[in-house]
Enzyme design. Structure first.
Site, mmCIF file in Angstrom:
data_model
loop_
_atom_site.group_PDB
_atom_site.id
_atom_site.type_symbol
_atom_site.label_atom_id
_atom_site.label_comp_id
_atom_site.label_asym_id
_atom_site.label_seq_id
_atom_site.Cartn_x
_atom_site.Cartn_y
_atom_site.Cartn_z
ATOM 1 N N CYS A 1 15.628 -47.877 65.468
ATOM 2 C CA CYS A 1 15.639 -47.305 66.264
ATOM 3 C C CYS A 1 13.396 -46.947 66.025
ATOM 4 C CB CYS A 1 16.230 -46.134 67.043
ATOM 5 S SG CYS A 1 17.415 -46.844 67.696
ATOM 6 N N HIS B 1 11.111 -41.920 71.420
ATOM 7 C CA HIS B 1 12.249 -42.636 71.766
ATOM 8 C C HIS B 1 13.935 -42.163 72.756
ATOM 9 C CE1 HIS B 1 15.912 -45.464 70.404
ATOM 10 N NE2 HIS B 1 16.267 -44.769 69.519
ATOM 11 N N ASN C 1 19.490 -47.563 74.870
ATOM 12 C CA ASN C 1 18.180 -47.160 74.356
ATOM 13 C C ASN C 1 18.167 -48.448 73.997
ATOM 14 O OD1 ASN C 1 18.181 -46.987 71.414
ATOM 15 N ND2 ASN C 1 19.272 -45.522 70.521
HETATM 16 N N1 ACO Z 1 33.259 -41.549 77.909
HETATM 17 C C1 ACO Z 1 34.072 -40.351 77.810
HETATM 18 N N2 ACO Z 1 34.688 -39.697 76.626
HETATM 19 C C2 ACO Z 1 33.915 -39.645 75.130
HETATM 20 C C3 ACO Z 1 33.383 -40.558 75.209
HETATM 21 C C4 ACO Z 1 32.600 -41.760 76.373
HETATM 22 N N3 ACO Z 1 31.975 -42.676 76.911
HETATM 23 N N4 ACO Z 1 32.404 -40.859 74.074
HETATM 24 C C5 ACO Z 1 33.046 -39.683 73.188
HETATM 25 N N5 ACO Z 1 33.704 -39.508 73.731
HETATM 26 C C6 ACO Z 1 34.757 -37.946 73.654
HETATM 27 C C7 ACO Z 1 35.139 -38.131 72.505
HETATM 28 O O1 ACO Z 1 36.166 -38.955 72.138
HETATM 29 C C8 ACO Z 1 35.503 -36.641 71.358
HETATM 30 O O2 ACO Z 1 36.607 -36.172 72.396
HETATM 31 P P1 ACO Z 1 37.240 -35.652 71.699
HETATM 32 O O3 ACO Z 1 36.878 -34.151 71.638
HETATM 33 O O4 ACO Z 1 38.741 -35.348 72.436
HETATM 34 O O5 ACO Z 1 37.581 -35.699 70.254
HETATM 35 C C9 ACO Z 1 34.261 -35.465 72.803
HETATM 36 O O6 ACO Z 1 33.616 -37.208 74.069
HETATM 37 C C10 ACO Z 1 33.161 -35.183 72.180
HETATM 38 O O7 ACO Z 1 32.917 -36.534 71.561
HETATM 39 P P2 ACO Z 1 31.142 -36.004 70.920
HETATM 40 O O8 ACO Z 1 30.664 -37.544 70.164
HETATM 41 O O9 ACO Z 1 31.489 -34.746 69.885
HETATM 42 O O10 ACO Z 1 29.973 -36.507 71.743
HETATM 43 P P3 ACO Z 1 28.630 -35.993 72.088
HETATM 44 O O11 ACO Z 1 28.457 -35.028 73.135
HETATM 45 O O12 ACO Z 1 28.407 -35.773 70.834
HETATM 46 O O13 ACO Z 1 28.001 -37.488 72.199
HETATM 47 C C11 ACO Z 1 26.471 -39.299 72.403
HETATM 48 C C12 ACO Z 1 28.193 -38.313 71.592
HETATM 49 C C13 ACO Z 1 26.329 -39.348 73.641
HETATM 50 C C14 ACO Z 1 26.589 -40.449 71.267
HETATM 51 C C15 ACO Z 1 25.936 -38.366 71.038
HETATM 52 O O14 ACO Z 1 26.462 -37.836 70.035
HETATM 53 C C16 ACO Z 1 24.219 -39.041 71.271
HETATM 54 O O15 ACO Z 1 23.540 -39.316 71.999
HETATM 55 N N6 ACO Z 1 24.046 -39.450 69.518
HETATM 56 C C17 ACO Z 1 23.141 -39.611 68.909
HETATM 57 C C18 ACO Z 1 22.784 -40.817 69.299
HETATM 58 C C19 ACO Z 1 20.948 -40.989 68.766
HETATM 59 O O16 ACO Z 1 19.992 -40.515 68.445
HETATM 60 N N7 ACO Z 1 21.206 -42.511 67.714
HETATM 61 C C20 ACO Z 1 20.218 -42.991 67.199
HETATM 62 C C21 ACO Z 1 19.581 -43.518 67.270
HETATM 63 S S1 ACO Z 1 20.230 -44.995 67.573
HETATM 64 C C22 ACO Z 1 19.958 -46.442 66.239
HETATM 65 O O17 ACO Z 1 19.624 -46.222 64.976
HETATM 66 C C23 ACO Z 1 20.700 -47.772 66.135
#
Ligand code: ACO
Length: 322
Positions: A114, A249, A279
């Site tokens: 990214c 980004h 993204n």
């Molecule tokens: N819908 C419903 N529930 C979900 C979903 C979904 N789509 N995805 C995960 N959950 C659940 C999980 O299973 C978890 O459940 P549990 O508590 O029962 O175990 C709960 O939601 C919380 O999960 P988290 O992963 O802690 O959720 P978070 O608030 O962190 O959000 C997200 C997830 C949106 C992916 C976030 O972590 C994020 O944006 N991360 C950064 C992504 C990023 O910046 N990547 C870098 C660039 S990409 C690249 O370089 C290719």
């Protein structure tokens, strides 16, 4: 003479198909409200079956070339940032060169997930500042939808397809003020996309889909992007209030809001595209810049901070006097 890289044209392309959160929630256990609240995304674009990173790059590039009012032959360097190239080789840069019909220039790809567009911009800036190139085309183009596991709700909600382009020209007037790029390969396991073709016996059954421990990536991203704001301002002897626009980004609104807070900047001065694009990896910063320039928010003479964070980990920024 001090040589600067100045932006003389921008372009962007988004494929036609819109995939909404509602559509995704029909196939995996999620909901529009969960996705929107956690990420800021409502829909993303999905490339058609005949589209590729180079075909999308061509459309964005031609728009940037038109905006710059130059002939394609004037370009002496093409850098394409992509993690979803048409082929392993030739590079998508060479395929774009072929599509644009340019004979006498150098073309190659940069792969920094990214952060790819910031890495490409940084390389372009070095070429221009040293006098090695006069006009450089930088493109970020991605078909993330083909490396996303559409059964994994943790990742399939995040990504989209598209291409962004920028044309840089040597100038005595400022331009790019500084670029800052970093990598730390220690974090491979938190975010990666396997290449099944090149796998070893040990991992050859792993499918070629993005794998991410989102929560852990999130924390590192927020801290790292906070640090790069400090680094960028210090390098230019500037204060937060000197920056007119943040072009981040587009991974997650909450990550972007944390960076804006670090800049003491209201979200009105942040170019946000992820609501309807998701993204788009290395395309996202250039698509957002193009949007801000074309709708007139970003004006000549204003100071713009571009930043990105991605797999590797990789991260970077560019401070620009537009
Ligand atoms: N819908 C419903 N529930 C979900 C979903 C979904 N789509 N995805 C995960 N959950 C659940 C999980 O299973 C978890 O459940 P549990 O508590 O029962 O175990 C709960 O939601 C919380 O999960 P988290 O992963 O802690 O959720 P978070 O608030 O962190 O959000 C997200 C997830 C949106 C992916 C976030 O972590 C994020 O944006 N991360 C950064 C992504 C990023 O910046 N990547 C870098 C660039 S990409 C690249 O370089 C290719």
């Amino acid at each position: 003479m001090t040589r600067y890289s100045r932006i003389i044209g921008t372009g962007g392309y988004l494929p036609e198909e819109v995939r909404t959160n509602e559509q995704i929630s029909q196939t995996v256990d999620t909901s529009d409200s969960w996705i929107y609240e956690r990420t800021g995304i409502k829909s993303r674009r999905i490339a058609g079956p005949d589209e590729t990173a180079s075909s999308m790059a061509e459309i964005a590039a031609r728009q940037a070339i038109d905006a710059a009012q130059i002939a394609p032959e004037e370009i002496d360097l093409i850098i394409v940032a992509t993690g979803t190239p048409d082929r392993v080789y030739p590079s998508t840069g060479c395929l774009l060169q072929q599509r644009l019909g340019i004979k006498n220039c150098v073309a190659f790809d940069v792969q920094a997930a990214c952060s790819g567009s910031i890495f490409a911009l940084s390389i372009a800036d070095q070429y221009i500042k040293t006098g090695a190139a006069k006009k450089v085309l930088v493109v970020g183009s991605e078909i993330c939808s083909r490396v996303v596991d559409w059964t994994d709700r943790g990742t399939c909600i995040l990504f989209g397809d598209g291409a962004g382009a920028i044309l840089l020209s040597v100038s005595e007037e400022a331009g790019i003020l500084s670029t800052h790029i970093h990598s730390d390969g220690e974090y491979e396991d938190l975010l990666y996309c396997p290449n099944p073709q090149a796998a070893t016996d040990a991992n050859k059954h792993e499918p070629g889909y993005i794998s991410m421990r989102g929560n852990e990536v999130f924390k590192v991203a927020v801290n790292t992007l906070g640090r790069i704001v400090d680094e960028t301002l210090a390098a230019n002897d500037m204060q937060q209030s000197d920056v007119n626009w943040l072009v981040p980004h587009q991974a997650n609104t909450r990550i972007i809001a944390a960076t804006a807070k670090k800049l003491k900047m209201s979200m009105d001065h942040v170019i946000l595209t992820l609501e309807n694009q998701g993204n788009t990896s290395s395309a996202s910063v250039l698509l957002a810049l193009n949007e801000g320039v074309r709708d007139g928010r970003i004006q000549r003479g204003q100071v713009v901070l571009l930043e990105a964070f991605g797999a590797g980990f990789t991260w970077g920024s560019a401070l620009i006097k537009y």
